[in-house]
Design a protein around this motif. Structure first.
Motif, PDB file in Angstrom:
ATOM      1  N   GLY A  53       0.812  -1.208   0.000  1.00 47.56           N
ATOM      2  CA  GLY A  53       0.000   0.000   0.000  1.00 47.56           C
ATOM      3  C   GLY A  53       0.842   1.253   0.000  1.00 47.56           C
ATOM      4  O   GLY A  53       0.525   2.243  -0.673  1.00 47.56           O
ATOM      5  N   ALA A  68       2.193   2.123  -3.479  1.00 47.34           N
ATOM      6  CA  ALA A  68       1.215   2.666  -4.425  1.00 47.34           C
ATOM      7  C   ALA A  68       0.611   3.972  -3.955  1.00 47.34           C
ATOM      8  O   ALA A  68      -0.312   4.472  -4.589  1.00 47.34           O
ATOM      9  CB  ALA A  68       0.096   1.641  -4.625  1.00 47.34           C
ATOM     10  N   ILE A  88       1.599   2.278  -9.154  1.00 43.25           N
ATOM     11  CA  ILE A  88       0.720   1.112  -9.003  1.00 43.25           C
ATOM     12  C   ILE A  88       1.323  -0.092  -9.707  1.00 43.25           C
ATOM     13  O   ILE A  88       1.242  -1.226  -9.213  1.00 43.25           O
ATOM     14  CB  ILE A  88      -0.683   1.434  -9.517  1.00 43.25           C
ATOM     15  CG1 ILE A  88      -1.281   2.557  -8.676  1.00 43.25           C
ATOM     16  CG2 ILE A  88      -1.560   0.212  -9.463  1.00 43.25           C
ATOM     17  CD1 ILE A  88      -2.695   2.863  -8.997  1.00 43.25           C
ATOM     18  N   ALA A 129       3.873  -1.423  -7.478  1.00 47.38           N
ATOM     19  CA  ALA A 129       3.231  -2.115  -6.355  1.00 47.38           C
ATOM     20  C   ALA A 129       2.716  -3.477  -6.785  1.00 47.38           C
ATOM     21  O   ALA A 129       2.802  -4.453  -6.034  1.00 47.38           O
ATOM     22  CB  ALA A 129       2.089  -1.262  -5.802  1.00 47.38           C
TER      23      ALA A 129
END
Lengths: 106, 494
Positions: free
Chosen positions: B153, B156, B164, B167
């Protein structure tokens, strides 16, 4: 017919194999997530089969507790992965494959 | 090693509870969450100190959670190594919290990144403490998962597509690693019927299921620690995360899986460790040093250089395996090697966090972390440049710094063992670190180019000060290491 625990163990192993193949080789991200879930489910089936004891003692409750915990963890991880996939789709990025993910500058 | 059941002091349990409760409070309070920082950070520091004092005084202690005895109950284990890592986590967390409050300041409207960072950070802290204190394999799995999900988390957090994507890559590696670890734990349970760390160590036999479990858990933890060759997720993840998140990731998250691996092969599966497997881990560490350093030499951006440096420095920690685990555990040099790896983890954590925080401050003021844009930064941002310089001193291993002490311990252990190959690895790591870290540092101390400088608002003082404090701690670790060393060993670990 083999005993139930051995049968479940074999089935679980087959699920793990299928799921890992999907995690590694699936063409799209969603299928990789599904593969991860299938593999996780297979592992939980194996864990359940390990909980078998003779009929007098009843099943071992520890693997059942481990399965429940594992299900929660896998659910959280799946939710996070899907949220990322949805976010990428909403931004218009193709996230079908790892190759089409935006790369870093090198 | 005598172990006592400690039921008097609640400090170790509180080190896990306080950050978790604070995370919940942070979710509720949102913008007013700075009060959570003011409560949780000092509490965390004090609790880590009290735990270290307890470990120093009492030796290894085991807590029965809920009063249930193992194997059914979950136990926490407090000893010197756990206390040292708890202290490292508390110090880095304190600096990052102070940094993040200024970095993500929300003047008018609440932003997602400002709101989400604090709960994720506190959950990460609680999870890390749970990993370091875990005495039960399944509890360890859950804690590692908590740490991993929070870390993903944090990567991102910025919300850009590249963040993202980084991630997601991290997630695939980490999930595969968690799955392997869980499979190993399941196999161990199937083979021996226990998951408690102490009971497993007593019950483990060199049989096929145990070997398979050990191999699976090792591979899973290697993927989470980003050891070569499973390192590919680390550079984009750590470089794309916001600066305070990068500091947490490089300094603490990768240490959690390394700590678990160290515990695994020195304690839980200790009786079945073979020289071959330990040598293989050491060789992978040496390969990581080479690969990370050479890749760092080729990077054009500061944060990527620092991220590849993490890969290299992590490899150095894996020298603990051939020199202190498996058949080497009984040798006289194993204590020095084990201490060296622990000091390397601590010094690297402090110095790397300082480097990332300084890079973040520079990014805020200069606007870019390309090497060309770093020219003259030392003149404009002396505090940040000095912090980065001190971090370089520790990462390269120059005296007096924590990094120097770590390398000294590792090299002396290898020399005592007559293993000149292993002795060369820290020395090579130091030389290569100097090469790739002096590139950005050299750019910073050049004179700024003539002509009008682009005007941007200067980075807040708190950002630069947080980086400097961490860098000074890394140096302090080498100047005054005795207390830390005694705590490490008085607790009875190794």
């Amino acid at each position: 017919m083999t005993e139930a625990p051995a049968l479940f163990g074999l089935l679980g192993s087959a699920l793990v194999a299928l799921g890992l193949y999907g995690l590694a080789a699936a063409p799209t991200l969603i299928r990789r997530i599904v593969g991860f879930n299938v593999a996780g489910s297979g592992l939980f089936v194996i864990l359940g089969a390990l909980g078998a004891r003779d009929a007098a003692a009843g099943p071992d409750p520890v693997p059942q507790a481990l399965i429940i915990t594992g299900v929660v963890v896998a659910l959280s991880a799946t939710a996070l992965a899907l949220a990322f996939a949805v976010r990428l789709a909403a931004m218009g990025q193709r996230a079908d494959t790892l190759e089409t993910l935006p790369e870093d500058d090198r | 090693m005598t172990a006592s059941i400690a039921t008097v002091t609640p400090w170790p349990v509180l080190t896990i509870l306080v950050p978790l409760v604070a995370a919940l409070a942070a979710v509720v309070l949102g913008r007013r969450g700075t009060v959570v920082d003011f409560v949780a950070i000092p509490a965390g520091l004090v609790l880590a100190l009290l735990t270290a004092i307890q470990a120093r005084g009492q030796g290894p202690s085991f807590y029965r959670l809920g009063g249930w005895e193992a194997p059914l109950g979950v136990q926490l284990r407090v000893d010197g190594l756990a206390a040292a890592f708890l202290g490292l986590t508390a110090i880095v967390a304190a600096a990052v919290a102070a940094y993040a409050a200024a970095y993500f300041r929300q003047p008018r409207a609440e932003t997602r990144i400002g709101y989400v960072f604090r709960p994720l950070f506190l959950l990460l802290w609680g999870g890390l403490n749970a990993v370091f204190l875990a005495g039960d394999l399944f509890n360890l799995y859950v804690a590692l998962e908590l740490v991993t999900l929070c870390a993903i988390g944090l990567v991102a957090l910025g919300g850009e597509a590249r963040a993202i994507a980084a991630a997601l890559r991290y997630m695939l590696f980490a999930l595969a690693g968690s799955f392997a670890f869980l499979t190993g734990a399941v196999l161990l349970y199937g083979a021996h019927g226990v998951l408690d760390a102490r009971l497993t160590a007593a019950a483990v036999q060199p049989q096929a299921a145990t070997w398979a479990a050990g191999a699976l858990m090792t591979v899973g933890l290697i993927a989470k620690t980003a050891l070569f060759p499973l390192h590919a997720w680390l550079p984009p993840a750590h470089a794309r995360a916001p600066a305070p998140a990068s500091a947490l990731l490089s300094a603490l998250v990768v240490k959690a899986s390394f700590y678990t691996l160290l515990r695994l092969w020195t304690e839980v599966l200790g009786p079945i460790g073979t020289g071959g497997l330990m040598t293989a881990l050491g060789l992978l560490g040496a390969a990581a040093v080479l690969y990370g350093s050479i890749a760092a030499l080729r990077q054009p951006r500061l944060k990527l250089i620092i991220a590849y440096s993490t890969i290299a420095q992590l490899g150095l920690m894996f020298l603990a395996f051939p020199l202190a685990a498996g058949p080497a555990a009984a040798q006289p040099w194993s204590e020095a090697a084990w201490s060296g790896a622990a000091f390397q983890a601590m010094a690297h954590g402090l110095a790397k966090a300082a480097a990332f925080l300084a890079a973040g401050a520079i990014l805020v003021q200069v606007g870019s972390d390309d090497l060309a844009a770093l020219r003259g930064v030392a003149r404009r941002m002396p505090i940040s440049a000095f912090a980065f310089g001190l971090a370089t001193v520790s990462l390269v291993g120059l005296p007096p710094s924590g990094g120097f002490l770590a390398k000294y311990l590792l090299v002396s252990a290898a020399a005592e063992a007559g293993a000149w190959g292993w002795a060369a690895v820290p020395l090579a790591a130091g030389l290569l670190s100097a090469a790739y870290l002096l590139r950005p540092l050299g750019q910073m101390i050049l004179e700024p180019e003539a002509g009008p400088q682009p005007t941007r608002s200067p980075a807040p003082f708190r950002l630069q000060a947080a980086a400097l404090v961490l860098a000074l701690c890394a140096i302090l670790l080498g100047v005054a290491p005795l207390e830390v060393y005694r705590t490490l060993h008085a607790g009875g670990g190794g």
